[in-house]
Design a protein around this motif. Structure first.
Motif, mmCIF file in Angstrom:
data_model
loop_
_atom_site.group_PDB
_atom_site.id
_atom_site.type_symbol
_atom_site.label_atom_id
_atom_site.label_comp_id
_atom_site.label_asym_id
_atom_site.label_seq_id
_atom_site.Cartn_x
_atom_site.Cartn_y
_atom_site.Cartn_z
ATOM 1 N N ARG A 92 0.826 -1.207 0.000
ATOM 2 C CA ARG A 92 0.000 0.000 0.000
ATOM 3 C C ARG A 92 0.856 1.251 0.000
ATOM 4 O O ARG A 92 1.947 1.274 0.554
ATOM 5 C CB ARG A 92 -0.946 -0.020 1.196
ATOM 6 C CG ARG A 92 -1.956 -1.150 1.073
ATOM 7 C CD ARG A 92 -2.815 -1.242 2.291
ATOM 8 N NE ARG A 92 -3.687 -0.087 2.425
ATOM 9 C CZ ARG A 92 -4.843 0.025 1.791
ATOM 10 N NH1 ARG A 92 -5.243 -0.916 0.989
ATOM 11 N NH2 ARG A 92 -5.603 1.094 1.961
ATOM 12 N N GLU A 108 -2.742 5.921 0.735
ATOM 13 C CA GLU A 108 -3.886 5.042 0.947
ATOM 14 C C GLU A 108 -4.197 4.960 2.442
ATOM 15 O O GLU A 108 -3.345 5.251 3.267
ATOM 16 C CB GLU A 108 -3.585 3.658 0.373
ATOM 17 C CG GLU A 108 -3.479 3.716 -1.137
ATOM 18 C CD GLU A 108 -3.317 2.344 -1.754
ATOM 19 O OE1 GLU A 108 -4.234 1.907 -2.423
ATOM 20 O OE2 GLU A 108 -2.279 1.722 -1.561
ATOM 21 N N CYS A 109 -5.409 4.536 2.751
ATOM 22 C CA CYS A 109 -5.787 4.629 4.143
ATOM 23 C C CYS A 109 -5.210 3.464 4.947
ATOM 24 O O CYS A 109 -4.762 2.462 4.391
ATOM 25 C CB CYS A 109 -7.300 4.721 4.299
ATOM 26 S SG CYS A 109 -8.138 3.190 4.080
ATOM 27 N N SER A 110 -5.214 3.625 6.230
ATOM 28 C CA SER A 110 -4.478 2.700 7.084
ATOM 29 C C SER A 110 -5.300 1.503 7.519
ATOM 30 O O SER A 110 -4.909 0.803 8.431
ATOM 31 C CB SER A 110 -4.005 3.423 8.331
ATOM 32 O OG SER A 110 -3.605 4.710 8.037
ATOM 33 N N PHE A 111 -6.458 1.345 6.919
ATOM 34 C CA PHE A 111 -7.300 0.225 7.315
ATOM 35 C C PHE A 111 -7.498 -0.682 6.106
ATOM 36 O O PHE A 111 -7.825 -0.222 5.024
ATOM 37 C CB PHE A 111 -8.652 0.716 7.814
ATOM 38 C CG PHE A 111 -8.549 1.934 8.683
ATOM 39 C CD1 PHE A 111 -7.747 1.910 9.820
ATOM 40 C CD2 PHE A 111 -9.211 3.096 8.357
ATOM 41 C CE1 PHE A 111 -7.628 3.029 10.611
ATOM 42 C CE2 PHE A 111 -9.094 4.221 9.154
ATOM 43 C CZ PHE A 111 -8.294 4.188 10.280
ATOM 44 N N GLU A 143 -9.211 -4.433 4.807
ATOM 45 C CA GLU A 143 -9.990 -5.603 5.170
ATOM 46 C C GLU A 143 -9.230 -6.844 4.759
ATOM 47 O O GLU A 143 -8.719 -6.930 3.648
ATOM 48 C CB GLU A 143 -11.343 -5.570 4.472
ATOM 49 C CG GLU A 143 -12.337 -4.770 5.272
ATOM 50 C CD GLU A 143 -13.586 -4.484 4.489
ATOM 51 O OE1 GLU A 143 -14.174 -5.447 3.985
ATOM 52 O OE2 GLU A 143 -13.948 -3.312 4.388
ATOM 53 N N LYS A 150 -10.075 -6.831 10.268
ATOM 54 C CA LYS A 150 -9.715 -5.568 9.671
ATOM 55 C C LYS A 150 -8.308 -5.301 10.182
ATOM 56 O O LYS A 150 -8.023 -5.503 11.363
ATOM 57 C CB LYS A 150 -10.689 -4.505 10.155
ATOM 58 C CG LYS A 150 -10.766 -3.360 9.219
ATOM 59 C CD LYS A 150 -11.957 -2.523 9.581
ATOM 60 C CE LYS A 150 -12.817 -2.255 8.352
ATOM 61 N NZ LYS A 150 -14.003 -1.527 8.715
ATOM 62 N N ASN A 176 -16.202 -4.842 14.291
ATOM 63 C CA ASN A 176 -16.912 -3.755 14.980
ATOM 64 C C ASN A 176 -16.018 -2.862 15.820
ATOM 65 O O ASN A 176 -16.481 -1.992 16.528
ATOM 66 C CB ASN A 176 -18.030 -4.335 15.849
ATOM 67 C CG ASN A 176 -17.488 -5.342 16.833
ATOM 68 O OD1 ASN A 176 -16.270 -5.572 16.878
ATOM 69 N ND2 ASN A 176 -18.343 -5.944 17.625
ATOM 70 N N GLU A 177 -14.708 -3.094 15.780
ATOM 71 C CA GLU A 177 -13.802 -2.292 16.608
ATOM 72 C C GLU A 177 -13.651 -0.898 15.994
ATOM 73 O O GLU A 177 -13.807 -0.711 14.793
ATOM 74 C CB GLU A 177 -12.453 -3.021 16.691
ATOM 75 C CG GLU A 177 -11.413 -2.367 17.547
ATOM 76 C CD GLU A 177 -11.839 -2.235 19.001
ATOM 77 O OE1 GLU A 177 -12.113 -1.096 19.406
ATOM 78 O OE2 GLU A 177 -11.917 -3.240 19.713
ATOM 79 N N GLU A 232 -11.667 1.794 14.503
ATOM 80 C CA GLU A 232 -10.368 1.783 13.826
ATOM 81 C C GLU A 232 -9.450 2.895 14.316
ATOM 82 O O GLU A 232 -8.262 2.683 14.565
ATOM 83 C CB GLU A 232 -10.543 1.929 12.314
ATOM 84 C CG GLU A 232 -11.252 0.778 11.643
ATOM 85 C CD GLU A 232 -12.746 0.999 11.547
ATOM 86 O OE1 GLU A 232 -13.229 1.910 12.253
ATOM 87 O OE2 GLU A 232 -13.422 0.282 10.803
#
Lengths: 978, 119
Positions: free
Chosen positions: B42, B46-49, B51, B56, B74-75, B77
């Motif tokens: 990445r 780009e974002c740090s999350f 899937e 995640k 559901n945590e 981020e």
């Protein structure tokens, strides 16, 4: 935390580590490690007792070697010895080694437990913490057994140090996760909840994780935590940025604790107490306000921490879904983030907005951001963000913007990343169908979809378009015209050829008037694609050709020519060869009338929910799917209960039923035997469509072995000709249960007598009676033909665990049943304990030489062992309350399948075997029932409540019983009845 | 909920791993390699999350060292993202200017910090 001085001895360790670091090659490293292992081994085995320091050093080395990825098979004992040391560093290394290396089944556990016990009672806080950490890290069942009783006491004891409490809470949480049955909070509940008020923020943070987990399982017991959590949250939110000292992170007070509090509140509905609720709303507003304030620090950490709280607060607002004002504010806030320069924030905003879109209060507000989201889909540089944007578009789509969104998604598909194409295709297909105002738009969209991303169009998508075209005659002409045009492209995707072949085969006549698309032009167009296609598609095209012969007699000779060519009639693929042979014969032998009947237009498909939705859900969690659709999905699951295949079979049966004469006539012609078998497959192209996937392996067999009914009718026509029966490829093994057997089972939930099964040969009647945990069932096998059945055998079996739950005994029946005769079989049933499955009845016999083999489910369901219990309203509700554990209750909300007639409902509920209680429920529309299920092992009391909603044509069914499996099963059974 | 925490360098070597869920040793290696490949591929913007299967992943890069946390769906981020930073700050104080070498040389201490912080 004790400081680790750099010169903390263990020079040997430092030397060893730097040796390893200096190794030039993997081999050298392994050599060095083996040398060290040998050294340590000899030291441990040596006679000289090692002092604590050396033990610590060697254990440390072993740990290091392990961490480099090598197996360690000794040294555990020495580590355990270190536990009893009084020196902190030695104890610590011992625990560290055990936490990292000892897995939960180790035999050493007993020794370790002893050491831990000593440390727990030592009253030395550091030792206690070490011990608790070790318990948490190993977390085995033995440990839970040994310490689950002790830890809650340490947790709430007044004189426990804060740091120990913290560890105790987390340790208990871990034990609860591994063995929930051993951690009983009971008397400790309220004191644990009050930890939320603790002075020490660390304790609160640790306790809240524990409480969140516990209250997810027993929400009622921990209800009091809501008001405490709200007041704690409000104190944090309103505190100044420096009030909390150590717990302030870049000027944000206790961000992680706030998040956890907000998460805990998401386990519960909005507080009922007005004051508490007011305070909470105030908190949420403050959090939203803070987002607008100028940041207290330029550091990204500050804004991240602040936003973490904000996102959690928004989740809570969405969870409550009851404060329109807050929802709209949340949406606006997320709207700002959509254009933020931080990618992380854009990602999260899109994700949260997706859930906001499904709330009725904020759906409109979400829709205002459509341009931004579309823009994100086009310009975002990160694929995961683009994927979120696509999800959001899907979630915000409704009738008003469907055309725009579908168009945007289609155009994005051309450049979309491969990883998300299939999902996008499914989404486009669903939206197009769901919001189609005119079906020509739908057809256009799907054909575009196939054109743009043909490889990613799964079977479900093109099955669906065909279903819809067939069921709607207003779009058929348009569809034929469009596919015809689409097929003219020099290169078109195979899926397009499939759709084209199918649709032109059915409706080509609708466009044949135009000389540009005359029958021959159509045929040539299709056939020009033939050679580039895979076997299943070719098979489909052959079926389309035979349909052409019927639609346009003028093409007959051309098509026969094609069928007769060596590449068809001698094709190496059996399926293709068979079709070519059969179709050729069919077209040359059958009269036009027969052809017209056999190759009639497909009957409309039974209306059912789109299988595409199910596919999408399988691919992805329901995150992006609105509640509404989930409901639909559930119903669909029930409708298609036995999987796609069962639906198909019934459709085949239906199409056979609608054209009974031709197959009989064909038989009368005594042509090549397989033609009879081909009739159903030619008569219903449906078979082709749905068996495409499996054509290569079982398609051939299936054609030889048409569905039971038709093979029966075939035989019924000519009993003498046993040699013309299809080759007996039926194996001697019991056949798998008929696809409709679940349905048959459901028919008998509320009644005991009736006809269980019937086909052209055989009728099976049933009569049964039940008392206590015993039942007797009479089965009547009637031979409907005039020829005897020989070697008639029946076996009743209990598959899987049913064997230990039901005791079923039968006597064998006479192996011979004369034509027109009936035999009776008695089955005795004893219910040992509650069960879910049904026993299987397998029937085998020979009729005119052919082996018949069929399996059914015997309608023995758990409710048969009910004993009705009458009780007064007061008693009923008292018992209802007693069964209040969440797992004791099963609930289903479902749509009415039959008319909601009160008398019919009553009759059904009585048939269920429970007592129908009058004047119990305050609402006279509702039904309540009570009964006790008698099994040998135990009695299971069950209460039931059925709430019809005539307006919505829905029911809510709630079953509570002392055993969770019983509630669940009863609920499943009953949901099919109304 | 946090499922695991990894510290991996740019070469893909795992410097430290901590699992809060039973994962077989053999599967860990495969998982780690997969996770690292995913994160390394990445770009900055780009974002740090990410899937990844049922998890995640939240990752942060510090010089050549990646810290990757696997969390449940559901945590929160962002809070994990900052938690990673907080963790690194604590390490920094503990070792007085932390570096990759500190982590690998004195893993037991890092483990200890991790244990006391997260359990």
């Amino acid at each position: 935390m004790p400081a680790v001085s750099k010169g903390d001895g263990m020079r040997g360790l430092a030397v060893f580590i730097s040796d390893i670091r200096n190794c030039k090659s993997k081999e050298a490293e392994i050599k060095r490690i083996n040398k060290e292992l040998a050294n340590i081994r000899s030291k441990f085995k040596g006679d000289k007792a090692l002092d604590g320091y050396s033990k610590k050093k060697y254990v440390c080395k072993l740990l290091f070697i392990f961490l480099l990825g090598h197996d360690i098979d000794f040294g555990h004992m020495e580590a355990v010895n270190l536990l009893s040391s009084n020196k902190y560093t030695e104890k610590q290394i011992g625990y560290l080694f055990i936490s990292v290396l000892v897995n939960s089944n180790s035999e050493l556990i007993r020794l370790i437990n002893n050491a831990i016990k000593n440390d727990l009672s030592s009253r030395n806080p550091t030792f206690m913490c070490l011990a608790l950490h070790c318990i948490a890290n190993v977390g085995s069942r033995e440990m839970a057994e040994a310490f689950a009783g002790e830890i809650p006491r340490i947790l709430v004891a007044g004189d426990t140090m804060d740091s120990v409490k913290q560890s105790a809470a987390l340790c208990l949480l871990r034990l609860y996760k591994t063995s929930p049955d051993l951690v009983l909070m009971g008397e400790w509940t309220s004191r644990v909840v009050h930890l939320l008020n603790d002075q020490h923020m660390g304790v609160v943070t640790a306790a809240i994780s524990l409480i969140t987990c516990l209250s997810q399982k027993n929400p009622d017991e921990f209800k009091t935590c809501v008001s405490l959590a709200v007041s704690r949250l409000s104190r944090i939110v309103s505190s100044a940025s420096t009030d909390l000292q150590d717990y302030t992170y870049y000027f944000v007070p206790a961000p992680w604790l706030s998040c956890k509090l907000l998460r805990l509140l998401q386990c519960y509905p909005p507080p009922e107490d007005g004051a508490v609720k007011g305070r909470l709303v105030e908190c949420l507003e403050t959090i939203l306000n803070k987002a607008q304030e100028p940041p207290k620090s330029k550091k990204v950490q500050h804004s991240n921490a602040k936003n973490a709280i904000l996102f959690e607060a928004i989740s809570l607002i969405i969870h409550y879904d009851s404060e329109p004002n807050l929802l709209v504010r949340a949406c606006n806030q997320l709207g700002q983030f959509l254009q933020h320069r931080e990618t992380n924030l854009r990602y999260l905003a899109l994700e949260s907005m997706c859930t906001l879109a499904s709330s009725e209060f904020s759906h409109e507000a979400v829709k205002t951001h459509i341009e931004t989201v579309i823009n994100a889909l086009k310009t975002e540089r990160d694929v995961s963000v683009r994927q979120r944007a696509a999800d959001l578009l899907y979630a915000m789509c409704d009738r008003s913007n469907a055309k725009q969104i579908v168009a945007e998604m289609l155009s994005y598909l051309e450049t979309a990343d491969y990883s998300i194409r299939e999902e996008m295709v499914l989404k486009v297909a669903i939206l197009a169908e769901k919001y189609a105002v005119d079906y020509s738009w739908y057809v256009d969209t799907i054909l575009n979809l196939i054109r743009i991303a043909g490889d990613y169009v799964s079977e479900e998508v093109w099955y669906r378009v065909i279903q819809i075209v067939i069921n709607r005659d207003d779009v058929q002409g348009y569809a034929a015209k469009t596919v015809f045009e689409a097929l003219q492209a020099p290169a078109c995707h195979e899926n397009m050829v499939k759709v084209g072949g199918y649709i032109l085969g059915e409706f080509g006549n609708l466009i044949a008037g135009d000389p540009r698309s005359s029958p021959l032009v159509q045929f040539n167009l299709l056939h020009s694609k033939f050679h580039l296609c895979s076997v299943p598609t070719r098979a489909l095209l052959l079926s389309a050709y035979i349909k052409f012969i019927n639609l346009f007699p003028e093409t007959k000779s051309t098509i026969q020519e094609v069928l007769r060519s060596d590449s068809q009639i001698r094709n190496s693929d059996v399926e293709l060869q068979q079709r070519a042979v059969e179709y050729l014969k069919l077209s040359s032998i059958a009269s036009t009338d027969v052809l017209a009947t056999v190759l009639e237009e497909m009957p409309p498909f039974p209306e059912r929910e789109s299988s595409i939705l199910a596919k999408l859900k399988k691919k992805k969690g329901p995150g992006a799917v609105s509640v509404n659709e989930l409901e639909e999905g559930k119903r669909e699951g029930e409708l298609n209960g036995g999987g796609e295949r069962s639906g198909d079979n019934s459709a085949i049966a239906a199409s056979n039923a609608s054209t009974p004469s031709p197959s009989a006539d064909l038989l009368g012609l005594r042509t090549v035997p397989p033609v009879a078998a081909a009739a159903p497959s030619a008569g219903s192209l449906l078979v082709d469509v749905f068996s495409e996937a499996g054509v290569n392996d079982d398609g051939f067999l299936r054609d030889l072995e048409p569905p039971t009914e038709s093979s029966d009718s075939l035989l019924a026509e000519g009993p003498g000709d046993s040699d013309s029966a299809p080759p007996s490829v039926v194996s001697e093994d019991p056949a798998p249960p008929l696809p409709e057997s679940n349905e048959l089972l459901n028919k008998f939930v509320c009644k005991n007598n009736g006809v269980l099964f019937e086909n052209q040969l055989l009728q099976i009647g049933i009569k049964s009676e039940y008392r206590q945990n015993l039942g007797r069932m009479y089965l009547f096998y009637g031979n409907k033909t005039s020829v005897q059945f020989v070697t008639f055998t029946t076996t009743v079996s209990c598959p899987g665990e049913l064997q230990s739950q039901l005791n079923v005994q039968t006597k064998q029946v006479e192996p011979l049943i004369e034509g027109g005769a009936q035999v009776q079989q008695v089955i005795n049933i004893e219910c040992l304990t509650d069960f879910c499955d049904a026993p299987l009845l397998n029937i085998k016999f020979r009729y005119g030489g052919a082996l018949q083999n069929l399996s059914l489910k015997l309608p023995v369901t758990i409710n048969k062992f009910f004993q009705p219990t009458e009780m007064a309203s007061h008693d009923f509700f008292q018992r209802w309350k007693q069964l209040s554990q969440p797992q004791q209750e099963a609930q289903k909300i479902f749509k009415a399948n039959h008319a909601m007639d009160t008398e019919v409902l009553k009759a059904k509920l009585l048939g269920l075997g429970m007592a129908l209680l009058e004047n119990v429920d305050p609402n006279p529309e509702n039904f309540v029932c009570a009964g006790v299920i008698q099994t040998k092992a135990q009695q299971v009391g069950s209460l039931l409540r059925l709430e019809p909603n005539a307006q919505a044509q829905m029911y809510r069914l709630t079953v509570r019983s002392s055993k969770d499996t019983v509630s669940k099963r009863l609920c499943e059974l009953l949901a099919e009845q109304f | 909920m946090i499922k695991f925490l990894l510290m991996v360098n740019k070469q893909g070597q795992t410097r430290l791993s901590k699992y809060y869920e039973q994962v077989e040793l053999g599967k860990r290696a495969a998982l780690e390699a997969d996770v690292v490949r995913g994160c390394l591929a990445r770009r900055k913007e780009e974002c740090s999350f990410v899937e990844y299967k049922d998890y995640k992943l939240v990752y942060r890069q510090y010089a050549a060292l990646f810290i990757v946390v696997g969390i449940s769906e559901n945590e929160n981020e962002l809070s994990i993202y900052e938690l990673v930073h907080n963790f690194v700050e604590v390490l920094d104080k503990y070792f007085s200017r932390v570096s990759e070498l500190d982590v690998s040389f004195t893993s037991k201490n890092t483990y200890y910090v991790l244990l006391t912080k997260l359990v």
